[in-house]
Design a protein around this motif. Structure first.
Motif, PDB file in Angstrom:
ATOM      1  N   UNK A 176      54.631  61.222  29.338  1.00 23.61           N
ATOM      2  CA  UNK A 176      54.380  60.758  27.972  1.00 23.61           C
ATOM      3  C   UNK A 176      55.682  60.864  27.176  1.00 23.61           C
ATOM      4  N   UNK A 177      56.360  59.729  26.936  1.00 19.69           N
ATOM      5  CA  UNK A 177      57.665  59.805  26.258  1.00 19.69           C
ATOM      6  C   UNK A 177      57.576  60.368  24.855  1.00 19.69           C
ATOM      7  N   UNK A 178      56.445  60.163  24.172  1.00 20.12           N
ATOM      8  CA  UNK A 178      56.358  60.586  22.779  1.00 20.12           C
ATOM      9  C   UNK A 178      56.236  62.095  22.641  1.00 20.12           C
ATOM     10  N   UNK A 179      55.389  62.711  23.456  1.00 20.29           N
ATOM     11  CA  UNK A 179      55.264  64.168  23.364  1.00 20.29           C
ATOM     12  C   UNK A 179      56.540  64.842  23.860  1.00 20.29           C
ATOM     13  N   UNK A 180      57.158  64.283  24.896  1.00 19.17           N
ATOM     14  CA  UNK A 180      58.414  64.849  25.382  1.00 19.17           C
ATOM     15  C   UNK A 180      59.519  64.696  24.331  1.00 19.17           C
ATOM     16  N   UNK A 181      59.549  63.533  23.689  1.00 20.30           N
ATOM     17  CA  UNK A 181      60.568  63.305  22.657  1.00 20.30           C
ATOM     18  C   UNK A 181      60.409  64.282  21.510  1.00 20.30           C
ATOM     19  N   UNK A 182      59.174  64.544  21.116  1.00 18.25           N
ATOM     20  CA  UNK A 182      58.933  65.467  20.013  1.00 18.25           C
ATOM     21  C   UNK A 182      59.534  66.838  20.316  1.00 18.25           C
ATOM     22  N   UNK A 183      59.313  67.329  21.529  1.00 17.95           N
ATOM     23  CA  UNK A 183      59.844  68.646  21.912  1.00 17.95           C
ATOM     24  C   UNK A 183      61.366  68.617  22.002  1.00 17.95           C
ATOM     25  N   UNK A 184      61.896  67.582  22.659  1.00 14.51           N
ATOM     26  CA  UNK A 184      63.337  67.524  22.872  1.00 14.51           C
ATOM     27  C   UNK A 184      64.104  67.351  21.565  1.00 14.51           C
ATOM     28  N   UNK A 185      63.593  66.515  20.687  1.00 14.43           N
ATOM     29  CA  UNK A 185      64.303  66.274  19.433  1.00 14.43           C
ATOM     30  C   UNK A 185      64.272  67.499  18.527  1.00 14.43           C
ATOM     31  N   UNK A 186      63.192  68.265  18.565  1.00 14.63           N
ATOM     32  CA  UNK A 186      63.174  69.496  17.768  1.00 14.63           C
ATOM     33  C   UNK A 186      64.234  70.468  18.270  1.00 14.63           C
ATOM     34  N   UNK A 187      64.327  70.635  19.597  1.00 12.15           N
ATOM     35  CA  UNK A 187      65.346  71.518  20.155  1.00 12.15           C
ATOM     36  C   UNK A 187      66.741  71.007  19.792  1.00 12.15           C
ATOM     37  N   UNK A 188      66.950  69.707  19.952  1.00  9.10           N
ATOM     38  CA  UNK A 188      68.262  69.109  19.685  1.00  9.10           C
ATOM     39  C   UNK A 188      68.696  69.335  18.242  1.00  9.10           C
ATOM     40  N   UNK A 189      67.841  68.950  17.299  1.00  2.00           N
ATOM     41  CA  UNK A 189      68.252  69.035  15.893  1.00  2.00           C
ATOM     42  C   UNK A 189      68.264  70.475  15.388  1.00  2.00           C
ATOM     43  N   UNK A 190      67.447  71.325  15.944  1.00  2.00           N
ATOM     44  CA  UNK A 190      67.504  72.731  15.552  1.00  2.00           C
ATOM     45  C   UNK A 190      68.869  73.307  15.916  1.00  2.00           C
ATOM     46  N   UNK A 222      71.675  58.755  10.113  1.00  2.00           N
ATOM     47  CA  UNK A 222      71.780  57.686  11.109  1.00  2.00           C
ATOM     48  C   UNK A 222      71.359  58.183  12.493  1.00  2.00           C
ATOM     49  N   UNK A 223      71.782  59.394  12.841  1.00  2.00           N
ATOM     50  CA  UNK A 223      71.455  59.916  14.170  1.00  2.00           C
ATOM     51  C   UNK A 223      69.957  60.161  14.309  1.00  2.00           C
ATOM     52  N   UNK A 224      69.313  60.570  13.220  1.00  2.00           N
ATOM     53  CA  UNK A 224      67.855  60.758  13.256  1.00  2.00           C
ATOM     54  C   UNK A 224      67.166  59.416  13.447  1.00  2.00           C
ATOM     55  N   UNK A 225      67.630  58.399  12.729  1.00  2.00           N
ATOM     56  CA  UNK A 225      67.066  57.056  12.915  1.00  2.00           C
ATOM     57  C   UNK A 225      67.241  56.606  14.364  1.00  2.00           C
ATOM     58  N   UNK A 226      68.467  56.767  14.888  1.00  2.00           N
ATOM     59  CA  UNK A 226      68.763  56.270  16.234  1.00  2.00           C
ATOM     60  C   UNK A 226      67.904  56.957  17.287  1.00  2.00           C
ATOM     61  N   UNK A 227      67.770  58.268  17.176  1.00  2.00           N
ATOM     62  CA  UNK A 227      67.071  59.021  18.221  1.00  2.00           C
ATOM     63  C   UNK A 227      65.558  58.906  18.129  1.00  2.00           C
ATOM     64  N   UNK A 228      65.032  58.594  16.975  1.00  2.00           N
ATOM     65  CA  UNK A 228      63.580  58.435  16.858  1.00  2.00           C
ATOM     66  C   UNK A 228      63.167  56.990  17.106  1.00  2.00           C
ATOM     67  N   UNK A 229      63.830  56.039  16.473  1.00  2.00           N
ATOM     68  CA  UNK A 229      63.431  54.644  16.603  1.00  2.00           C
ATOM     69  C   UNK A 229      63.734  54.078  17.991  1.00  2.00           C
ATOM     70  N   UNK A 230      64.644  54.709  18.720  1.00  2.00           N
ATOM     71  CA  UNK A 230      64.945  54.278  20.089  1.00  2.00           C
ATOM     72  C   UNK A 230      63.672  54.206  20.932  1.00  2.00           C
TER      73      UNK A 230
END
Length: 202
Positions: free
Chosen positions: A183-197, A158-166
């Motif tokens: 660029x929200x998409x490139x920034x999101x890619x970096x931030x979400x990898x750090x977060x979930x790692x 659920x958290x992956x859905x919420x943080x990506x589809x947002x």
């Protein structure tokens, strides 16, 4: 979005054309506001021609949602039980974010149906549950083996859905906050990898 139903090449093309147009109409008008006349006009077809392929507005809507849900499940299907757990989970996050980036209208349309209580998706949501249960069992196995942090695997999904589809469902808000020079998409890619790692590290 392509439609893989049967029929001649022209019939398949017209069905796909109707579904592509329907994304725009339903996203702009909502299910209640959309009409068969509007759907036919957007697809560049006559109303009788549209009714040859779909018996009603509801039939167009259900076919569209069914196609969307199938596409939405593809990233989860690709989660490999034999892969390295952290790499598999991060790859899943990236695939979900890419899907939201590439299909923002579809994401918002699907979200809108869920917010309506998903009256048109009862059977499809049972398929969704089965898929999530299957992959949650894989994730739970990785956690039991000490290869990922112990979390509830369903809520992790659920958290992956919420943080990506947002980023698709609230794109206007995201861009308003970040400004036009980021660029929200490139920034999101970096931030979400750090977060979930960090979240998933055992």
């Amino acid at each position: 979005m392509d439609d893989s139903g049967g029929g001649t090449r022209i019939q398949r093309r017209n069905r796909a054309r109707i579904l592509d147009a329907a994304i725009e109409v339903f996203a702009a008008e909502g299910f209640r506001g959309a009409t068969l006349d509007g759907l036919a006009k957007a697809a560049g077809l006559s109303k009788p021609n549209l009714l040859y392929y779909f018996a009603s507005k509801e039939a167009v809507y259900v076919a569209l949602l069914d196609t969307l849900l199938d596409t939405w499940l593809d990233p989860l299907r690709a989660l490999d039980a034999d892969g390295e757990p952290m790499a598999e989970m991060l790859a899943y996050v990236h695939r979900k974010l890419e899907l939201a980036r590439d299909y923002p209208r579809e994401s918002r349309l699907f979200a809108g149906e869920i917010l309506r209580g998903a009256p048109m998706l009862e059977s499809e949501l049972r398929d969704l549950r089965a898929m999530v249960d299957e992959k949650a069992a894989v994730i739970a196995g990785w956690m039991e083996a000490g290869r990922l942090a112990r979390l509830d695997p369903h809520h992790l999904v659920f958290s992956i859905w919420a943080l990506t589809q947002h980023y698709a469902d609230f794109e206007a808000q995201v861009r308003a906050v970040l400004g036009r020079n980021r660029d929200p998409w490139s920034e999101a890619e970096q931030e979400l990898e750090v977060h979930f790692r960090r979240v998933l590290a055992p």
